[in-house]
Design an enzyme around this catalytic site. Sequence first.
Site, short mmCIF file in Angstrom:
data_model
loop_
_atom_site.label_atom_id
_atom_site.label_comp_id
_atom_site.label_asym_id
_atom_site.label_seq_id
_atom_site.Cartn_x
_atom_site.Cartn_y
_atom_site.Cartn_z
N SER A 195 0.35 -3.79 0.34
CA SER A 195 1.03 -3.22 1.50
C SER A 195 1.39 -4.34 2.46
CB SER A 195 0.12 -2.19 2.19
OG SER A 195 -0.65 -2.82 3.19
N LYS A 196 2.27 -4.00 3.38
CA LYS A 196 2.72 -5.01 4.35
C LYS A 196 1.54 -5.55 5.15
CE LYS A 196 7.35 -4.19 3.97
NZ LYS A 196 7.86 -2.81 3.93
#
Length: 485
Positions: A256-257
Amino acid sequence: MDKKVRVRYAPSPTGYLHIGGARSALFNYLYAKKHKGDFVFRIEDTDVERNIEGAEYSQLHDLLWLNIIPDESIENPNPKYKYYRQMEKLDIYKKYAQQLIDMGAAYECFCSEEDLEKSRLEQEARGITAFKYDRRCLNLTNEEKEELRKKGIKPSIRLKVPDDEVIEFEDLVRGKVTFNSNDFGDFVIMKSNGIPTYNFAVVIDDHIMDITHVFRGEEHLSNTPKQLFIYKYFNWEPPKFGHMTIIVNEKGKKLSKRDNDIVQFVSQYRKMGFLPAAIDNFLLLLGWTPDSSKEIYSLNEMFEIFDEKRLSKSPSMFDNKKLYWMNSQYIKMLDDDKYFEFIKPFLITNEHLKNKDDEFLRKIALIFKSEISYGEEINKFINEIYVRNDLNEDEIKYLKDEKFKILFDEFYKKINSCEQLNFTKETFKPFVNELINLVHLKGKDFYMPLRLALTGYEHGVEMYNILNILGKDEVLNRISEVRSK
Ligand code: GLU
């Protein structure tokens, strides 16, 4: 005759080229090249509010930097297949949506957000968690629609999803996949503002552009049946789909970011001094396994060996260490001229190297060629030499040991007698041997005090390189400083 293979990478310009996107692009590209087909780059820009400035440019140009070269793109369109941006062909989607309405396969829906929300809550109260549109607009008469239109309500268009239908397809990665149409509500294909939704536009695009195979991320797997309903209504042959598994971090969680220790955008890697071939190689092995233990592959080799049957069926772990290792291997493989060309832009930003000429820069660059795993890292090594690390109390005490006094004195004298410092591995040896004979210290007792006095670190590049980089005056300064303590 078999149709010519045509694959595509179709990013939304809602972000810069991400490593996940680059991996999809690479696998499509390899499949095309292996089968002497075309690789198409087109833009899915219908999510207008989320599009961001510069994303389209990054998606294409960072791909080109990786040497993943589309045969057709927004910048290199084939007139037969224009257009390469969805927002440029709204009238085409409108025409096909109308065709579906005329066939009774789609219908206008005048429900507002509030209507839908109410219906969602009602369904929830009845224990239904997966909301399905209740089809209240399916049987509106022409008069009713006219009334609503007069009130200024603009309809969206929904696909009429067939009841009780089993949708099955052979996924190129995971084999047979089955869905039941009853799990899908009638979904919107054209929004009330005349912009198509992803699931509709992508079908029209893939059909018009003669796309034969689609490799994309697993997150699209549940979209595929929706797209297949549309193909079926039009009686079009769908492409073959392959859904690649998700990329996970070292803890096994979907990347994920927020995974800050993993750099995620190709442009960041470019700026840090990664080599495109190293990234390609790393991406190849991210979800694809060769049938040998060989790990280094050029793009040309990849064209030969790529086989979609070896795409992995389990999540692909992003091994950060492996990426840095891979890049260090590619840096070492550069010949010295190419390496200097690659590394010079990083050196000229270093304030300590401001007035140095190319000869000096090249010398310093080569010292670190086998030490660095990415270009920018060279400045970390260089700065560690130019900016002496502060010594802690233990180290200061250690350096004060009587037995090192003679070492610093003799070393100082010997350096002072040199005109300038320009050692090689070979010329440094006799220099060291003479000193050792004089001071009767060797090994760790010889090198550690000098290294600490000069750099403040216990480890680093070879001593003669430190001396050459610092130069005579600075070496003498640093030694006298320690002697005076
Ligand atoms: N625009 C979609 C995405 O970026 C492409 C999906 C597809 O390949 O069909 O995820």
